[in-house]
Design a protein around this motif. Structure first.
Motif, PDB file in Angstrom:
ATOM      1  N   PHE A  17       0.824  -1.200   0.000  1.00  0.00           N
ATOM      2  CA  PHE A  17       0.000   0.000   0.000  1.00  0.00           C
ATOM      3  C   PHE A  17       0.860   1.252   0.000  1.00  0.00           C
ATOM      4  N   VAL A  18       0.440   2.232  -0.794  1.00  0.00           N
ATOM      5  CA  VAL A  18       1.109   3.532  -0.804  1.00  0.00           C
ATOM      6  C   VAL A  18       0.143   4.645  -0.398  1.00  0.00           C
ATOM      7  N   TRP A  19      -1.157   4.353  -0.342  1.00  0.00           N
ATOM      8  CA  TRP A  19      -2.188   5.337   0.016  1.00  0.00           C
ATOM      9  C   TRP A  19      -3.332   4.618   0.695  1.00  0.00           C
ATOM     10  N   GLU A  20      -3.844   5.219   1.775  1.00  0.00           N
ATOM     11  CA  GLU A  20      -5.035   4.698   2.435  1.00  0.00           C
ATOM     12  C   GLU A  20      -5.830   5.862   3.001  1.00  0.00           C
ATOM     13  N   ASP A  21      -7.104   5.931   2.641  1.00  0.00           N
ATOM     14  CA  ASP A  21      -8.012   6.847   3.317  1.00  0.00           C
ATOM     15  C   ASP A  21      -9.319   6.100   3.547  1.00  0.00           C
ATOM     16  N   GLU A  22     -10.336   6.776   4.009  1.00  0.00           N
ATOM     17  CA  GLU A  22     -11.566   6.065   4.375  1.00  0.00           C
ATOM     18  C   GLU A  22     -12.308   5.463   3.192  1.00  0.00           C
ATOM     19  N   ASP A  23     -12.069   5.991   1.979  1.00  0.00           N
ATOM     20  CA  ASP A  23     -12.815   5.530   0.813  1.00  0.00           C
ATOM     21  C   ASP A  23     -11.979   4.835  -0.257  1.00  0.00           C
ATOM     22  N   VAL A  24     -10.687   5.166  -0.314  1.00  0.00           N
ATOM     23  CA  VAL A  24      -9.837   4.750  -1.430  1.00  0.00           C
ATOM     24  C   VAL A  24      -8.490   4.272  -0.908  1.00  0.00           C
ATOM     25  N   VAL A  25      -7.960   3.249  -1.576  1.00  0.00           N
ATOM     26  CA  VAL A  25      -6.600   2.786  -1.294  1.00  0.00           C
ATOM     27  C   VAL A  25      -5.829   2.737  -2.610  1.00  0.00           C
ATOM     28  N   ALA A  26      -4.511   2.697  -2.485  1.00  0.00           N
ATOM     29  CA  ALA A  26      -3.661   2.494  -3.659  1.00  0.00           C
ATOM     30  C   ALA A  26      -2.550   1.547  -3.251  1.00  0.00           C
ATOM     31  N   PHE A  27      -2.306   0.560  -4.103  1.00  0.00           N
ATOM     32  CA  PHE A  27      -1.246  -0.404  -3.847  1.00  0.00           C
ATOM     33  C   PHE A  27      -0.625  -0.809  -5.173  1.00  0.00           C
ATOM     34  N   LEU A  28       0.600  -1.330  -5.079  1.00  0.00           N
ATOM     35  CA  LEU A  28       1.295  -1.731  -6.296  1.00  0.00           C
ATOM     36  C   LEU A  28       0.672  -2.989  -6.878  1.00  0.00           C
ATOM     37  N   THR A  29       0.620  -3.035  -8.194  1.00  0.00           N
ATOM     38  CA  THR A  29       0.165  -4.240  -8.871  1.00  0.00           C
ATOM     39  C   THR A  29       1.301  -5.258  -8.886  1.00  0.00           C
ATOM     40  N   VAL A  52     -20.180   3.371 -10.680  1.00  0.00           N
ATOM     41  CA  VAL A  52     -19.816   3.936  -9.382  1.00  0.00           C
ATOM     42  C   VAL A  52     -20.465   5.312  -9.233  1.00  0.00           C
ATOM     43  N   ASP A  53     -20.861   5.652  -8.009  1.00  0.00           N
ATOM     44  CA  ASP A  53     -21.476   6.967  -7.838  1.00  0.00           C
ATOM     45  C   ASP A  53     -20.430   8.048  -8.109  1.00  0.00           C
ATOM     46  N   GLU A  54     -20.913   9.183  -8.550  1.00  0.00           N
ATOM     47  CA  GLU A  54     -20.039  10.250  -9.037  1.00  0.00           C
ATOM     48  C   GLU A  54     -19.058  10.741  -7.977  1.00  0.00           C
ATOM     49  N   GLU A  55     -19.494  10.845  -6.747  1.00  0.00           N
ATOM     50  CA  GLU A  55     -18.620  11.329  -5.674  1.00  0.00           C
ATOM     51  C   GLU A  55     -17.436  10.383  -5.451  1.00  0.00           C
ATOM     52  N   LEU A  56     -17.698   9.078  -5.439  1.00  0.00           N
ATOM     53  CA  LEU A  56     -16.611   8.118  -5.243  1.00  0.00           C
ATOM     54  C   LEU A  56     -15.697   8.072  -6.465  1.00  0.00           C
ATOM     55  N   PHE A  57     -16.257   8.168  -7.654  1.00  0.00           N
ATOM     56  CA  PHE A  57     -15.435   8.202  -8.863  1.00  0.00           C
ATOM     57  C   PHE A  57     -14.513   9.424  -8.830  1.00  0.00           C
ATOM     58  N   ASP A  58     -15.063  10.579  -8.456  1.00  0.00           N
ATOM     59  CA  ASP A  58     -14.254  11.793  -8.367  1.00  0.00           C
ATOM     60  C   ASP A  58     -13.129  11.638  -7.340  1.00  0.00           C
ATOM     61  N   LYS A  59     -13.421  10.978  -6.229  1.00  0.00           N
ATOM     62  CA  LYS A  59     -12.391  10.765  -5.207  1.00  0.00           C
ATOM     63  C   LYS A  59     -11.303   9.825  -5.738  1.00  0.00           C
ATOM     64  N   THR A  61     -10.396   9.423  -8.860  1.00  0.00           N
ATOM     65  CA  THR A  61      -9.572  10.135  -9.842  1.00  0.00           C
ATOM     66  C   THR A  61      -8.698  11.181  -9.162  1.00  0.00           C
ATOM     67  N   ALA A  62      -9.178  11.795  -8.095  1.00  0.00           N
ATOM     68  CA  ALA A  62      -8.350  12.756  -7.360  1.00  0.00           C
ATOM     69  C   ALA A  62      -7.144  12.055  -6.732  1.00  0.00           C
ATOM     70  N   VAL A  63      -7.357  10.887  -6.150  1.00  0.00           N
ATOM     71  CA  VAL A  63      -6.244  10.120  -5.590  1.00  0.00           C
ATOM     72  C   VAL A  63      -5.314   9.680  -6.721  1.00  0.00           C
ATOM     73  N   SER A  64      -5.876   9.282  -7.858  1.00  0.00           N
ATOM     74  CA  SER A  64      -5.054   8.880  -9.005  1.00  0.00           C
ATOM     75  C   SER A  64      -4.141  10.016  -9.453  1.00  0.00           C
ATOM     76  N   ARG A  65      -4.633  11.234  -9.436  1.00  0.00           N
ATOM     77  CA  ARG A  65      -3.795  12.399  -9.794  1.00  0.00           C
ATOM     78  C   ARG A  65      -2.631  12.544  -8.823  1.00  0.00           C
ATOM     79  N   LYS A  66      -2.888  12.369  -7.540  1.00  0.00           N
ATOM     80  CA  LYS A  66      -1.822  12.479  -6.540  1.00  0.00           C
ATOM     81  C   LYS A  66      -0.793  11.367  -6.722  1.00  0.00           C
ATOM     82  N   ILE A  67      -1.266  10.160  -6.986  1.00  0.00           N
ATOM     83  CA  ILE A  67      -0.351   9.037  -7.240  1.00  0.00           C
ATOM     84  C   ILE A  67       0.442   9.319  -8.514  1.00  0.00           C
ATOM     85  N   ALA A  68      -0.199   9.870  -9.533  1.00  0.00           N
ATOM     86  CA  ALA A  68       0.491  10.197 -10.786  1.00  0.00           C
ATOM     87  C   ALA A  68       1.615  11.199 -10.540  1.00  0.00           C
ATOM     88  N   GLN A  69       1.351  12.218  -9.752  1.00  0.00           N
ATOM     89  CA  GLN A  69       2.401  13.188  -9.430  1.00  0.00           C
ATOM     90  C   GLN A  69       3.563  12.495  -8.718  1.00  0.00           C
TER      91      GLN A  69
END
Length: 141
Positions: A17-29, A52-59, A61-69
């Motif tokens: 895991f590289v990211w964890e919050d209440e709704d979204v996680v990110a981990f290496l494949t 997926v509901d719009e709010e969760l999709f937006d979250k 993609t927002a996390v994806s942007r941070k991971i991309a940076q």
């Protein structure tokens, strides 16, 4: 039956895991197209990205942007790739990876047996980059 990603999120299967919050996680494949290839996954099981509901999709993609940076910074990549495929696991996941050429966008050519050391190194680099970008509160220890 829970998806393999739900099992990873629950801790029943290992994950880097590289990211964890209440709704979204990110981990290496475990099948990276380039070192640092990360999956951004909602905790809630949703199969199709368009369902997926719009709010969760937006979250997500927002996390994806941070991971991309972070992956651009960590791997000195000219671009960060972003894909939603969803054919491998029936649980929404966004692929984010350092991109050096258009060939990196072909996930069918992913490495199938990366070394644990390579994955650990990539996770450490991404975590460090996320902390340096001011997102330390979401970076697991």
């Amino acid at each position: 039956m829970p998806s393999v990603f739900s099992a990873i999120i629950a801790g029943d299967l290992p994950g880097r895991f590289v990211w964890e919050d209440e709704d979204v996680v990110a981990f290496l494949t475990i099948a990276p197209v380039t070192q640092g290839h990360t999956l951004v996954v909602p905790r809630k099981e949703v199969d199709q990205w368009q369902d997926v509901d719009e709010e969760l999709f937006d979250k997500c993609t927002a996390v994806s942007r941070k991971i991309a940076q972070a992956v651009r910074a960590a791997f000195d990549a000219p671009r960060a790739g972003f894909l939603i495929a969803g054919l491998e696991v029936p649980h929404l996941h966004m692929h984010v990876f350092p991109a050096y050429s258009m060939g990196n966008f072909d996930i069918s050519g992913a490495e199938t047996d990366p070394s644990p050391e390579s994955l650990d190194e990539a996770a450490d680099k991404i975590r460090t980059a996320l902390r340096n970008l001011g997102h330390g509160e979401f970076v697991p220890a």
